[in-house]
Design an enzyme around this catalytic site. Structure first.
Site, mmCIF file in Angstrom:
data_model
loop_
_atom_site.group_PDB
_atom_site.id
_atom_site.type_symbol
_atom_site.label_atom_id
_atom_site.label_comp_id
_atom_site.label_asym_id
_atom_site.label_seq_id
_atom_site.Cartn_x
_atom_site.Cartn_y
_atom_site.Cartn_z
ATOM 1 N N ASP A 152 4.548 41.386 11.147
ATOM 2 C CA ASP A 152 3.354 41.539 12.121
ATOM 3 C C ASP A 152 2.159 41.102 11.175
ATOM 4 O OD1 ASP A 152 5.075 42.310 14.098
ATOM 5 O OD2 ASP A 152 3.871 44.189 14.325
ATOM 6 N N TRP A 174 12.760 44.016 22.007
ATOM 7 C CA TRP A 174 11.641 44.636 22.661
ATOM 8 C C TRP A 174 11.408 44.410 24.214
ATOM 9 C CZ3 TRP A 174 9.443 48.795 20.510
ATOM 10 C CH2 TRP A 174 8.259 49.522 20.900
ATOM 11 N N HIS A 212 -1.752 39.855 15.945
ATOM 12 C CA HIS A 212 -0.894 40.588 16.920
ATOM 13 C C HIS A 212 -1.728 41.503 17.579
ATOM 14 C CE1 HIS A 212 2.899 41.891 18.610
ATOM 15 N NE2 HIS A 212 3.140 42.851 18.131
ATOM 16 N N HIS A 255 8.915 38.412 17.295
ATOM 17 C CA HIS A 255 8.923 40.015 17.227
ATOM 18 C C HIS A 255 10.531 40.312 17.194
ATOM 19 C CE1 HIS A 255 4.902 40.360 16.537
ATOM 20 N NE2 HIS A 255 4.661 39.408 17.461
ATOM 21 N N HIS A 276 11.034 41.105 11.148
ATOM 22 C CA HIS A 276 10.027 40.123 11.209
ATOM 23 C C HIS A 276 8.915 41.042 10.648
ATOM 24 C CE1 HIS A 276 9.573 42.872 14.896
ATOM 25 N NE2 HIS A 276 8.306 42.565 14.548
ATOM 26 N N GLU A 287 8.971 44.991 10.368
ATOM 27 C CA GLU A 287 9.557 45.566 11.552
ATOM 28 C C GLU A 287 11.152 44.958 11.399
ATOM 29 O OE1 GLU A 287 5.798 46.919 14.532
ATOM 30 O OE2 GLU A 287 7.035 44.683 14.539
ATOM 31 N N HIS A 324 -0.157 50.221 15.563
ATOM 32 C CA HIS A 324 -0.554 48.868 15.012
ATOM 33 C C HIS A 324 -1.846 48.535 14.517
ATOM 34 C CE1 HIS A 324 3.465 47.619 16.798
ATOM 35 N NE2 HIS A 324 3.195 46.648 15.969
HETATM 36 ZN ZN LIG Z 1 6.332 43.020 15.777
#
Ligand SMILES: [Zn+2]
Length: 216
Positions: free
Chosen positions: A55, A19, A59, A49, A53, A175, A163
């Site tokens: 969440d 990311w 988060h 992340h 993975h 994700e 999210h």
């Molecule tokens: Zn994530």
């Protein structure tokens, strides 16, 4: 013969896609029998992340649940792979025809699966879940949502909103899936995140196997 398990997690390696802004993932042999050490051991440095993975609410929600509070069966059991035609985002229009039911585990297969994992570069225009569609999934009270790139929300649009909509509704998120080998339809899902204490997310291994279509 029962259907084969298909690995839908992505390989973790030094230099893999991240990311934007996350520190680079680095895997270093701190001990190496090839260099004359007594044993070999790998040190992992990565954001939680990275790659495939999960969440947790923490988060995006202050004092939200951390991933170690997730009941393990949230990621284990029947699920449904929904193929998304839209090349930009998962919108309410497309979802509203899917008869999504309470308690379902939904994995979205978009064009990300075949497009984005071929390369270590980041695709800013990956297909994400629009905030409207996320709120719809929350209303439907699905149990888990999976997406085939690094975020359920877009880079420039709906990142936080999507999210928040999912995580504040108690929906667990996976994700970084690669669903290129999986057909749309019912599957059995096995996704177990690492048991990291107080973590907002954790790397996971995820597998599916195709189920015969049944109406429940
Ligand atoms: Zn994530």
């Amino acid at each position: 013969m029962p259907p084969k398990w298909i690995d839908i997690s992505v390989p973790l390696k030094t230099g893999m896609v991240q990311w934007p802004g996350d520190p680079a993932a680095r895997f270093t042999r701190v001990m190496d029998i090839g260099r004359g050490d007594d044993y070999t051991a790998l040190l992992l440095e990565m954001s939680v992340h990275t790659g495939t993975h999960m969440d947790a609410p923490a988060h995006v929600i202050r004092n939200g649940k951390t991933l170690d509070a997730m009941p393990p069966d949230a990621g284990v059991g029947p699920a449904r792979v929904i193929a998304i035609r839209d090349r930009e985002s998962i919108k309410l229009d497309e979802l509203s025809h899917q008869q999504i039911r309470r308690g379902e585990r939904i994995l979205f297969k978009t064009r990300n699966s075949t497009r984005c994992w071929q390369s270590d570069r980041f695709f800013a225009d990956f297909v994400s879940i629009s905030a409207d569609a996320a709120r719809y999934l929350a209303e439907r009270q699905v149990r888990l949502v999976g997406i085939d790139y690094l975020s359920v929300g877009g880079l420039k649009k709906d990142g936080r909103e999507t999210h928040l909509a999912l995580l504040s509704a108690g929906i667990w998120i996976i994700e970084g899936l690669n669903l290129s080998q999986v057909k749309a339809g019912p599957v059995e899902l096995l996704c177990l995140p690492l048991k990291l204490t107080n973590a907002d997310g954790a790397p996971a291994r995820a597998l599916v196997r195709q189920r015969r279509k049944t109406r429940s």
